[in-house]
Design an enzyme around this catalytic site. Structure first.
Site, PDB file in Angstrom:
ATOM      1  N   TYR A   1     -12.519   9.310  56.603  1.00  0.00           N
ATOM      2  CA  TYR A   1     -13.900   9.178  56.122  1.00  0.00           C
ATOM      3  C   TYR A   1     -13.933   9.163  54.598  1.00  0.00           C
ATOM      4  CZ  TYR A   1     -18.960   9.766  56.093  1.00  0.00           C
ATOM      5  OH  TYR A   1     -20.295   9.575  55.904  1.00  0.00           O
TER       6      TYR A   1
ATOM      7  N   PHE B   1     -28.669 -17.143  44.009  1.00  0.00           N
ATOM      8  CA  PHE B   1     -28.419 -17.314  45.446  1.00  0.00           C
ATOM      9  C   PHE B   1     -29.654 -16.833  46.225  1.00  0.00           C
ATOM     10  CE2 PHE B   1     -26.474 -15.990  49.522  1.00  0.00           C
ATOM     11  CZ  PHE B   1     -25.850 -17.174  49.850  1.00  0.00           C
ATOM     12  N   ASP B   2     -29.867 -17.359  47.439  1.00  0.00           N
ATOM     13  CA  ASP B   2     -31.141 -17.038  48.117  1.00  0.00           C
ATOM     14  C   ASP B   2     -31.318 -15.552  48.436  1.00  0.00           C
ATOM     15  OD1 ASP B   2     -29.308 -17.224  50.162  1.00  0.00           O
ATOM     16  OD2 ASP B   2     -30.242 -18.917  51.165  1.00  0.00           O
TER      17      ASP B   2
ATOM     18  N   ASP C   1     -22.690 -12.434  39.820  1.00  0.00           N
ATOM     19  CA  ASP C   1     -22.702 -12.580  41.268  1.00  0.00           C
ATOM     20  C   ASP C   1     -21.409 -13.358  41.555  1.00  0.00           C
ATOM     21  OD1 ASP C   1     -23.004 -13.241  43.892  1.00  0.00           O
ATOM     22  OD2 ASP C   1     -25.028 -14.033  43.718  1.00  0.00           O
TER      23      ASP C   1
ATOM     24  N   ALA D   1     -19.201 -14.085  44.177  1.00  0.00           N
ATOM     25  CA  ALA D   1     -18.656 -14.476  45.491  1.00  0.00           C
ATOM     26  C   ALA D   1     -17.475 -15.448  45.370  1.00  0.00           C
ATOM     27  CB  ALA D   1     -19.751 -15.093  46.346  1.00  0.00           C
TER      28      ALA D   1
ATOM     29  N   LYS E   1     -16.252 -14.753  50.883  1.00  0.00           N
ATOM     30  CA  LYS E   1     -15.813 -16.007  50.278  1.00  0.00           C
ATOM     31  C   LYS E   1     -14.425 -15.776  49.668  1.00  0.00           C
ATOM     32  CE  LYS E   1     -20.425 -16.656  50.664  1.00  0.00           C
ATOM     33  NZ  LYS E   1     -21.535 -15.784  50.363  1.00  0.00           N
TER      34      LYS E   1
ATOM     35  N   HIS F   1     -35.836 -22.447  58.620  1.00  0.00           N
ATOM     36  CA  HIS F   1     -34.710 -23.318  58.981  1.00  0.00           C
ATOM     37  C   HIS F   1     -33.788 -22.703  60.030  1.00  0.00           C
ATOM     38  CE1 HIS F   1     -33.324 -20.732  55.748  1.00  0.00           C
ATOM     39  NE2 HIS F   1     -32.083 -20.989  56.080  1.00  0.00           N
TER      40      HIS F   1
HETATM   41  C1  LIG Z   1     -22.773 -15.314  50.175  1.00  0.00           C
HETATM   42  C2  LIG Z   1     -23.363 -15.017  48.872  1.00  0.00           C
HETATM   43  C3  LIG Z   1     -24.183 -13.886  48.667  1.00  0.00           C
HETATM   44  C4  LIG Z   1     -24.582 -12.959  49.784  1.00  0.00           C
HETATM   45  O1  LIG Z   1     -23.482 -12.409  50.386  1.00  0.00           O
HETATM   46  P1  LIG Z   1     -23.404 -12.002  51.935  1.00  0.00           P
HETATM   47  O2  LIG Z   1     -22.022 -11.475  52.079  1.00  0.00           O
HETATM   48  O3  LIG Z   1     -23.684 -13.210  52.737  1.00  0.00           O
HETATM   49  O4  LIG Z   1     -24.443 -10.939  52.137  1.00  0.00           O
HETATM   50  C5  LIG Z   1     -24.665 -13.663  47.395  1.00  0.00           C
HETATM   51  N1  LIG Z   1     -24.390 -14.502  46.374  1.00  0.00           N
HETATM   52  C6  LIG Z   1     -23.624 -15.591  46.539  1.00  0.00           C
HETATM   53  C7  LIG Z   1     -23.341 -16.480  45.382  1.00  0.00           C
HETATM   54  C8  LIG Z   1     -23.096 -15.892  47.785  1.00  0.00           C
HETATM   55  O5  LIG Z   1     -22.355 -16.990  47.947  1.00  0.00           O
END
Ligand SMILES: *Cc1c(COP(=O)(O)O)cnc(C)c1O
Length: 458
Positions: A72, A124-125, A215, A217, A258, A450
């Site tokens: 843990y 990102f969304d 951000d 990813a 990613k 969508h």
């Molecule tokens: C995928 C992604 C996110 C969100 O991440 P999740 O792991 O899907 O929650 C945020 N910013 C970018 C640029 C992403 O590609």
């Protein structure tokens, strides 16, 4: 003769995929209300819906799954991850989270308040969602070149410094918690941000006393593009470039699905101990204790190893070359795609591909369905269905571009699969004049339509 390039791995395990008949697909897509999200994955031959969590792990990552420490607190697997984040990415504090959006939730809970502004390059969304959920505003300062699909700017993810300075000049610094740089910029098509731009954003932000966050990813793919395209970085290793990139930020949120090369996971990494303590409190409430954050120990180990592998040049070259290979094939067939080809996906310009399908009948969705019917390939619409209705007028909002995104999972498909995809699109392109109608909405949800929308042929 110069030796051709080949993948820096061989394949130890395979997963069967089955090619269906056109009759089967006709029936299945009708049963799915012409929504590709509704299809069972085993009714798909090549799945290009997303590159998120869909890649293949290496034998070393699977080995980490076996030796994961499930304690843990203070797990060995966590220490492995913390060490990689510190040594390779350059941040002393690591909070694991279950996904990227969870890292956003933890950081933004501390930093983003009602009425604030978060400037950046096409957020990102989920990021935008987390900002707007807090009644703050995401301000897009991406360079204008990003919105012209034929502009060959090498760094279409860059931030326009004038747009950014306007935000800084016209608002008190207390209203701007940070500037957010997304690397690579998914919303503008997997396009990279240059070191020069990151550095300039950092210098400008310093003048106004505003911190910079990433951000991150697709940080490794961004570093690869810097090495390939930016002057002065050709002879630097990916790991050196990654270190420099991150040296200009106070921290990052990362979806590890990613470039983390794992199927689930996220990271919030920070430089400042006080902020780490504050975020840690929310991490514990939302995600789990500081050293696991909603993940199993084995997930942390696989992620640590994944970060080491994704920052290897040979891996990145094979990854990005494959995406580019598909893009170049499509270009050779005369198919309109967004250029330059992005890091993780090829974006097809549906307005030019299917000019006879009326805008109100969702040309990018129509192309996505055609591609499924033709060859069992699943892409995703980045167009009017995704853009949703105007909240006030409830009319469809038509974005500048109507795109079909083909996201390529990492280390998953072969170059033969790319050939197959390209020919499927060529066949449709050759009979594009016969495709004159699209789809109508039968039912839709109030938000994020969508994912669940039901359609019928127009
Ligand atoms: C995928 C992604 C996110 C969100 O991440 P999740 O792991 O899907 O929650 C945020 N910013 C970018 C640029 C992403 O590609």
């Amino acid at each position: 003769m110069e030796l051709p390039w080949a993948e820096p791995y061989k394949i130890k395990m395979t997963e069967e995929i089955r090619l269906s008949s056109r009759e089967e697909r006709n029936k299945w897509i009708e049963e799915a209300d012409y929504n590709l999200f509704n299809l069972d994955s085993d009714k798909v031959f090549i799945d290009l819906l997303t590159d998120s969590g869909t890649g293949a792990m290496s034998d070393k990552q699977w080995a980490e799954m076996m030796i994961g420490d499930e304690s843990y607190a203070g797990s060995r697997s966590f220490r492995k991850l913390k060490t990689v984040v510190e040594n390779v990415l350059g941040f002393p504090y690591t909070l694991p989270t279950h996904q990227g959006r969870a890292a956003e939730n933890v950081l933004f809970t501390v930093l983003v308040k009602e009425g604030m502004l978060v400037p950046g390059n096409s957020h990102f969304d989920t990021t935008k969602g987390h900002i707007e959920f807090r009644k703050a505003q995401a301000i897009d300062c991406t360079i204008d070149e990003a919105f012209d699909i034929n502009d060959m700017h090498p760094f279409k993810g860059n931030i326009d410094l004038n747009k950014l300075e306007q935000v800084y000049k016209n608002h008190p610094k207390e209203q701007i918690p940070f500037c957010l740089i997304t690397i690579t910029c998914n919303s503008s098509g997997g396009q990279p941000v240059s070191i020069a731009n990151i550095k300039a954003v950092k210098e400008l932000s310093d003048q106004y006393g505003i911190p910079v966050y990433f951000d991150a990813a697709r940080f490794a793919e961004n570093a690869y593009f810097i090495k390939e395209r930016e002057e002065g970085y050709k002879d630097k290793s990916i790991k050196e470039i990654v270190k420099e990139m991150f040296s200009y930020g106070e921290g990052f949120t990362m979806s590890a699905k990613k470039d983390g090369l794992v199927n689930i996971g996220g990271i919030l990494a920070l430089r400042n101990e006080d902020l780490y303590r504050s975020c840690g409190n929310f991490g514990i409430i939302y995600e789990g204790y500081l050293t696991y954050g909603g993940l199993a120990g084995r997930d942390l180990g696989a992620l640590a190893q994944g970060l080491l592998e994704s920052t290897e040049y040979d891996y990145l070259k094979s990854r990005i070359n494959q995406v580019e290979y598909l893009g170049e094939k499509l270009i050779a067939f005369g198919i309109p795609v967004q250029k330059p080809i992005g890091g993780h996906a090829v974006f097809i310009d549906a307005l030019n591909f299917l000019p006879k399908v009326p805008r109100a009948e969702y040309p990018a969705q129509s192309l996505g369905i055609e591609l499924y019917l033709e060859a069992g390939i699943r892409g995703v619409e980045i167009g009017t269905l995704l853009a949703d209705r105007d909240p006030e007028t409830r009319l469809d909002r038509f974005p500048k571009l109507e795109l079909l995104r083909l996201a390529i999972p990492r280390r998953t498909y072969t170059f033969k699969h790319m050939d197959y995809i390209a020919v499927a699109l060529k066949n449709i392109y050759e009979r594009r004049d016969e495709i004159t109608s699209g789809y109508q909405i039968v039912w839709e949800a109030d938000i994020l339509r969508h994912f669940t929308v039901k359609l019928r042929r127009a």
